[in-house]
Scaffold this motif. Structure first.
Motif, PDB file in Angstrom:
ATOM      1  N   ARG A  44       4.765  -2.651 -10.485  1.00  0.00           N
ATOM      2  CA  ARG A  44       5.677  -3.565  -9.808  1.00  0.00           C
ATOM      3  C   ARG A  44       4.876  -4.398  -8.814  1.00  0.00           C
ATOM      4  O   ARG A  44       3.823  -3.970  -8.347  1.00  0.00           O
ATOM      5  CB  ARG A  44       6.750  -2.769  -9.065  1.00  0.00           C
ATOM      6  CG  ARG A  44       7.668  -1.972  -9.984  1.00  0.00           C
ATOM      7  CD  ARG A  44       8.271  -0.819  -9.234  1.00  0.00           C
ATOM      8  NE  ARG A  44       8.813  -1.255  -7.959  1.00  0.00           N
ATOM      9  CZ  ARG A  44      10.110  -1.507  -7.763  1.00  0.00           C
ATOM     10  NH1 ARG A  44      10.966  -1.353  -8.744  1.00  0.00           N
ATOM     11  NH2 ARG A  44      10.541  -1.877  -6.580  1.00  0.00           N
ATOM     12  N   ASP A  46       5.351  -5.049  -5.719  1.00  0.00           N
ATOM     13  CA  ASP A  46       5.119  -4.464  -4.389  1.00  0.00           C
ATOM     14  C   ASP A  46       4.037  -3.377  -4.436  1.00  0.00           C
ATOM     15  O   ASP A  46       3.261  -3.218  -3.492  1.00  0.00           O
ATOM     16  CB  ASP A  46       6.431  -3.943  -3.773  1.00  0.00           C
ATOM     17  CG  ASP A  46       7.109  -2.903  -4.636  1.00  0.00           C
ATOM     18  OD1 ASP A  46       6.808  -2.834  -5.848  1.00  0.00           O
ATOM     19  OD2 ASP A  46       7.949  -2.142  -4.111  1.00  0.00           O
ATOM     20  N   THR A  47       3.965  -2.631  -5.551  1.00  0.00           N
ATOM     21  CA  THR A  47       2.922  -1.609  -5.685  1.00  0.00           C
ATOM     22  C   THR A  47       1.552  -2.265  -5.720  1.00  0.00           C
ATOM     23  O   THR A  47       0.589  -1.793  -5.119  1.00  0.00           O
ATOM     24  CB  THR A  47       3.116  -0.817  -6.984  1.00  0.00           C
ATOM     25  OG1 THR A  47       4.500  -0.651  -7.240  1.00  0.00           O
ATOM     26  CG2 THR A  47       2.451   0.526  -6.905  1.00  0.00           C
ATOM     27  N   LEU A  49       0.680  -5.118  -4.422  1.00  0.00           N
ATOM     28  CA  LEU A  49       0.314  -5.597  -3.086  1.00  0.00           C
ATOM     29  C   LEU A  49      -0.179  -4.437  -2.227  1.00  0.00           C
ATOM     30  O   LEU A  49      -1.179  -4.559  -1.508  1.00  0.00           O
ATOM     31  CB  LEU A  49       1.516  -6.270  -2.416  1.00  0.00           C
ATOM     32  CG  LEU A  49       1.809  -7.701  -2.877  1.00  0.00           C
ATOM     33  CD1 LEU A  49       3.030  -8.257  -2.166  1.00  0.00           C
ATOM     34  CD2 LEU A  49       0.594  -8.610  -2.609  1.00  0.00           C
ATOM     35  N   ALA A  50       0.538  -3.308  -2.309  1.00  0.00           N
ATOM     36  CA  ALA A  50       0.164  -2.144  -1.503  1.00  0.00           C
ATOM     37  C   ALA A  50      -1.245  -1.682  -1.865  1.00  0.00           C
ATOM     38  O   ALA A  50      -2.058  -1.376  -0.989  1.00  0.00           O
ATOM     39  CB  ALA A  50       1.172  -1.012  -1.722  1.00  0.00           C
TER      40      ALA A  50
ATOM     41  N   GLU B 118       7.325   2.797   0.690  1.00  0.00           N
ATOM     42  CA  GLU B 118       6.964   1.387   0.614  1.00  0.00           C
ATOM     43  C   GLU B 118       5.479   1.192   0.298  1.00  0.00           C
ATOM     44  O   GLU B 118       5.100   0.323  -0.473  1.00  0.00           O
ATOM     45  CB  GLU B 118       7.280   0.718   1.949  1.00  0.00           C
ATOM     46  CG  GLU B 118       7.455  -0.772   1.821  1.00  0.00           C
ATOM     47  CD  GLU B 118       8.277  -1.305   2.973  1.00  0.00           C
ATOM     48  OE1 GLU B 118       7.865  -2.302   3.542  1.00  0.00           O
ATOM     49  OE2 GLU B 118       9.314  -0.690   3.313  1.00  0.00           O
ATOM     50  N   THR B 119       4.637   2.043   0.879  1.00  0.00           N
ATOM     51  CA  THR B 119       3.190   1.895   0.693  1.00  0.00           C
ATOM     52  C   THR B 119       2.689   2.659  -0.530  1.00  0.00           C
ATOM     53  O   THR B 119       1.483   2.774  -0.748  1.00  0.00           O
ATOM     54  CB  THR B 119       2.443   2.438   1.918  1.00  0.00           C
ATOM     55  OG1 THR B 119       2.904   3.780   2.126  1.00  0.00           O
ATOM     56  CG2 THR B 119       2.706   1.603   3.135  1.00  0.00           C
TER      57      THR B 119
END
Lengths: 316, 493
Positions: A44, A46-47, A49-50, B118-119
Motif C-alpha cells: 500500500r 502508506d507502507t 512511504l513508511a 501507521e509506521t
C-alpha cells in the motif's frame, strides 16, 4: 623514489574520489525503488512511504552521497536496505570466501604458468614449447564457466570426489574450506595460467636477446643460469602487470563461477544486490572493488620501481 | 601383518562411509532458489522468508493446511458473533516461544497492533486494516473486533505476514527469529544456508526430523548438479523443468507436480490506447494458444486457466472456453474494432523464465493476427517501477502468487486499470459474506465477469515442480502458500 611514490599516492586518492562520485551517480540513475522491491505487488502507498522513511531514502541525493562518503571515512558503510545489517559485516563475510578463492586461483595459475613458461623459453621452438603454445591457445579460448560445469560433471557427478558446490564456512576447518574452493579455483586458474604462461614466455625470450644476458653467458654461465639469475627479474615486469590485473579480475569477476558453484562470495552478493536495488550495498561493494583494483595497480607500480630502477626516474 | 593393516583400513573406510548415511536419517537438506533477505516474515514480501520459516519456526492464529484449507494454529478454536464482526479466539495453553518466554494473548495483541500501526512496514498491511480493536480477555482468550464483517478474516490470519511474534524478541527478529513452532532457528551462513533444529519443548505434535538445512542455489544448472550429486535431498520448487525427465528416470528420485497460487497472466493495460476497447482485448485473448505457451515456456508443466482463480480451489470455474484459441476469430474481432491491419504495442517482460520464454511465443501468436508487440525485457525492480507503479506498458506477463487475490480487480488504480463498478460492488459483498454457499456463488460470478470482460489474457497456473529423494515422506506437493512445511516430514526406510 619518494617523489615517485608521493606522486602515485596523490593520483590514487584523486582517482578514488572521482570513482566514488561516479559510482553514486550511476547507481542513482538506475530506475527501481528498493522499498517497492521489498514490499512486492501488494504494497500500500502508506507502507511504502513508511519504509522509505525508515531506510532514509526520502533524503536528497547530495545529502545521501555526503552521508555515505563521510560514513565510509570512519568505517561506517551504512545499513543494507534488504538485509538490514551493516554493509561492512556482509562484505567482510563475503570477502572471507572471495579473497581466499582469488588467491588460491592466482597461486594455482602461477604454479602452472611459471615452470611451463621458463621451460618453453629455455627450449624455444622445441616440441614442448609448441605444445605449450597450443595448450595456452585453448586455455585462453575456453570460457571459465564452461570449464566449471565440466569440472562439476567429472569430479562431482561422475567421480563423486567433491560436492557440486556450496561453502561450509571456515568454521568447519581450513581443509574443508579449501576442498570446497578447489574446483572453482581450478576453473578460474586455468584461463589465467594460459595468459600468464604466454606473456611470460614472450618476455623471457625477449630478455634472452638482451646484451647483459650475452655478457653473462660470456662470463661462463650456462643459458639456463643466465636466464634464472639475470633474465627472470627483468622478464617479470610485464608479468607483474598481468598478475595485478588478474587478481582484481579474480576478486570482482568471479560472479559466474560463484553462481555455478553456489559460493557465497562477493561477486554473487553484488549480483543479488543489484537485482534487489540494495543501492547502498552495491555502492559500497563497487567502491571497495575500485579501491582494491586501484591499490593493486599502485602496488604494481611500486613493485615495478623496485624491480627496475630505470622506472623510478623517468616514466611516471 | 601388512595385509591385516590394509584390511583394517578398508574396514574403517567402509564404516566411515556408512556413518553419515546413518546420521542423515533424521536430518534433511532442502534446496531453495532464493535466499531470504532477512528472517522477519512480517516486514517484507519475500516469499523466501516464508519458505524457510512458515509453520516451522513461526505460527499464526490459523494456518494453511497442505490442501490450502484453513485449520487452527495457535488458536485452537474460535467463535464468530452473529453479525460477523467479533472473533473470539481460544489460544493453545502452555505455549512457549523458543527463548522460553510464554506465548499468550498479550503477544497476539502486540503482533496485530504492530502489523496495523501507521509506521508498519508489513508488506500485507491490507490484511489487518479492517481490525478496529483487540481485547485481551484472559491469558488464552483474545477478542478481535472488525469495523465491518470480513468473510476472509480467518484466511487473512493464516498468512505468513500474520504470524505471532513477541515484543521481547522483536528487535533481533531479522537475524534471530524467535517463534513458537516445532523447529528453532539455529544458524544462518549467509549466502549459503539456514539451519533449523527441532524444538524439544514444542507445545503440539513434535517434529520427526532433528535438523533441517535450507541451501540457496540460484542457478538452474547448479541446482541440477547439486541434486544429482546428492548434496540436496529435496528441491520443492525445482527451477530447471528441462531436466525433470532425467530425474523421473532415476530411481533415487521422485518428481512431484503440484499447483501453486500463481495465476500467470498476460496482463493488459485496460486504459491504454487500443486496449480500452473490449473487442481488442477479446481479440488478444483468442489469439493466444495456451497449450503452446505451456509446452514452450514450461516444458509442459502448468494448468491452463481462463480466469484469475486457482484451479485447485473448490470454487474454481473452468472458463477457458470463453477465450479459446481461435486466430481467425481474433482477426475478425480486430477488424470489427477498427484495426483490420492490426497495431503496434509493447510487451514488457520481467526476469522469470515463464515470462521471458512465454513472451516470445506470445509475440509470435499476436503477430499472426496482426498485432506487433515489441518485447522489452526488464529487471524486477524496473518492472515494479515502470509497469506496476508507472502503468507504462501495453502488455506484460507476470504470475500473481498471492492466494485468493481476485480482489485486485476491484482496484481501479491497480496496474491493469480495470474499472468496473459492478465488479467492485460484487467484491464488497463477497468480503462481508460469511455463508460458504453464498461466498461460492459470488466468487464464481466474479470469475465469470473478469473472464467475459477479457481484462487480461489468462494463461496458466504456475506449477510447483519438485524433485525429492524417494525416501522422504510428508513434503507438500502443492504450494497453497509459499512454505516448506516440515512438521510431518520424515525418512522412510
Amino acid at each position: 623514489m619518494l617523489a615517485y611514490l608521493v606522486r602515485k599516492a596523490v593520483l590514487l586518492a584523486a582517482s578514488l574520489l572521482m570513482a566514488s562520485l561516479l559510482v553514486f551517480a550511476l547507481i542513482e540513475v538506475i530506475p527501481g525503488d528498493p522499498a517497492a522491491y521489498m514490499l512486492g505487488i501488494n504494497a500500500r502507498a502508506d507502507t511504502l512511504l513508511a519504509l522509505r522513511a525508515e531506510l532514509g531514502l526520502d533524503a536528497a541525493a547530495p545529502l545521501r552521497y555526503w552521508q555515505w562518503i563521510s560514513g565510509m571515512m570512519t568505517g561506517d558503510f551504512g545499513i543494507s536496505y534488504t538485509y538490514r545489517v551493516p554493509v561492512l559485516d556482509i562484505v567482510l563475510e563475503r570477502l572471507a570466501v572471495s579473497v581466499p578463492l582469488a588467491l588460491y586461483a592466482l597461486v594455482l595459475a602461477v604454479a602452472m604458468a611459471f615452470p611451463a613458461a621458463i621451460m618453453a623459453a629455455h627450449r624455444k621452438g622445441s616440441r614442448g614449447d609448441r605444445a605449450l603454445l597450443v595448450m595456452t591457445q585453448i586455455g585462453i579460448a575456453v570460457p571459465n564457466f564452461w570449464l566449471a560445469i565440466l569440472l562439476v560433471y567429472v569430479f562431482s557427478l561422475m567421480l563423486g570426489w567433491f560436492s557440486a558446490g556450496g561453502f561450509d564456512g571456515w568454521s568447519e576447518g581450513v581443509a574443508q574450506g579449501m576442498k570446497a574452493l578447489t574446483l572453482p579455483a581450478i576453473a578460474l586458474a586455468l584461463p589465467q595460467a594460459a595468459i600468464l604462461a604466454r606473456v611470460m614466455r614472450e618476455s623471457l625470450i625477449e630478455t634472452l636477446r638482451e646484451d647483459y644476458i650475452r655478457t653473462a653467458r660470456a662470463k661462463g654461465l650456462t643459458r639456463f643460469q643466465a636466464l634464472f639469475r639475470h633474465g627472470l627479474r627483468n622478464a617479470l615486469i610485464p608479468v607483474l602487470t598481468i598478475l595485478g590485473m588478474q587478481f582484481s579480475f579474480l576478486l570482482a569477476g568471479a560472479i559466474i563461477i560463484e553462481n555455478v558453484f553456489f559460493l557465497p562470495g562477493l561477486g554473487r552478493l553484488v549480483f543479488q544486490a543489484i537485482a534487489q536495488r540494495d543501492l547502498i550495498l552495491v555502492e559500497s561493494v563497487v567502491f571497495l572493488l575500485m579501491v582494491a583494483v586501484m591499490t593493486v595497480t599502485f602496488l604494481v607500480d611500486v613493485a615495478y620501481a623496485l624491480v627496475d630502477p630505470r622506472i623510478r626516474g623517468g616514466r611516471p | 601383518m601388512a595385509s591385516f593393516r590394509y584390511l583394517c583400513c578398508i574396514a574403517a573406510a567402509v564404516l566411515a562411509s556408512f556413518a553419515p548415511a546413518q546420521a542423515a536419517r533424521n536430518s534433511i537438506t532442502l534446496g531453495m532458489q532464493l535466499e531470504p533477505p532477512h528472517l522477519d516474515p512480517t516486514s517484507a514480501a519475500a516469499g523466501a522468508i516464508d519458505q524457510v520459516l512458515y509453520a516451522n519456526v513461526f505460527e499464526g492464529l490459523t494456518r494453511f493446511a497442505a490442501d490450502g484449507s484453513i485449520i487452527p494454529g495457535l488458536a485452537r478454536q474460535w467463535e464468530i458473533s452473529g453479525d460477523g464482526r467479533i472473533y473470539t479466539f481460544d489460544l493453545a495453553p502452555d505455549v512457549t516461544f523458543h527463548d522460553g518466554s510464554r506465548m499468550d494473548a498479550r503477544d497476539v495483541k502486540f503482533t496485530l497492533d504492530r502489523a496495523r500501526a501507521e509506521t508498519s512496514a508489513n508488506a500485507q498491511k491490507g490484511l489487518f486494516t479492517g481490525i478496529s480493536s483487540i481485547d485481551i480477555l484472559s491469558d488464552t482468550r483474545v477478542r478481535i473486533t472488525l469495523a465491518e464483517p470480513d468473510g476472509q478474516f480467518l484466511f487473512n490470519l493464516a498468512w505468513g505476514d500474520a504470524v505471532i511474534v513477541a515484543e521481547e524478541s522483536i528487535a533481533d527478529i531479522r537475524t534471530t527469529p524467535v517463534g513458537t513452532g516445532p523447529f528453532r532457528f539455529n544458524r544462518w551462513i549467509k549466502g549459503d544456508r539456514i539451519i533449523l533444529k527441532r524444538n524439544p519443548d514444542y507445545w503440539g505434535e513434535p517434529a520427526l526430523l532433528e535438523e533441517a538445512t535450507f541451501r540457496f542455489i540460484a542457478d538452474p544448472s547448479a541446482s541440477y548438479a547439486a541434486m544429482m550429486a546428492g548434496d540436496i535431498d529435496a528441491f520443492p520448487g525445482y527451477p530447471a523443468p528441462e531436466t525433470l525427465a532425467q530425474f523421473e528416470a532415476d530411481p533415487r528420485f521422485r518428481v512431484t507436480r503440484g499447483s501453486t497460487e500463481g495465476e500467470t497472466i498476460l496482463a493488459i493495460n485496460n486504459k491504454a490506447e487500443h486496449f480500452s476497447d473490449r473487442l481488442v482485448r477479446k481479440a488478444v485473448a483468442h489469439a493466444i494458444d495456451r497449450r503452446a505457451i505451456i509446452d514452450g515456456a514450461m516444458f509442459g508443466y502448468g494448468t491452463p486457466i481462463g480466469t484469475h482463480f486457482a484451479p485447485h480451489h473448490p470454487d474454481y470455474l473452468d472458463l477457458t472456453e470463453i477465450s479459446e484459441y481461435d486466430p481467425g476469430k481474433a482477426r475478425a474481432l480486430l477488424a470489427e474494432a477498427g484495426y483490420p491491419d492490426g497495431f503496434a504495442t509493447t510487451l514488457k517482460l520481467p526476469p522469470p523464465s515463464y515470462a521471458r520464454r512465454g513472451g516470445e511465443i506470445i509475440q509470435a501468436q499476436l503477430r499472426d493476427v496482426g498485432i506487433s508487440a515489441e518485447i522489452i525485457t526488464l529487471e524486477w525492480a524496473q518492472w515494479l517501477e515502470e509497469v506496476f507503479r508507472g502503468k507504462d506498458y501495453g502488455l506484460t506477463i507476470v504470475s500473481h502468487t498471492e492466494p485468493f487475490d481476485i480482489g485486485i480487480y476491484a482496484r481501479p488504480d491497480y496496474y491493469f486499470q480495470y474499472d468496473n463498478p459492478a465488479f467492485q460492488d460484487l467484491m464488497a459483498r463477497l468480503k462481508k459474506e460469511n455463508n460458504p454457499a453464498e461466498r461460492r456463488r459470488l466468487s464464481q460470478q466474479a470469475q465469470r465477469i473478469i473472464a467475459e470482460d477479457y481484462v487480461n489474457g489468462y494463461l496458466f497456473q504456475l506449477p510447483q515442480t519438485g524433485v525429492i529423494n524417494r525416501k522422504i515422506v510428508g513434503l507438500w506437493e502443492n504450494a497453497p502458500t509459499q512454505a516448506t512445511d516440515l512438521t510431518a516430514v520424515y525418512w522412510q526406510d
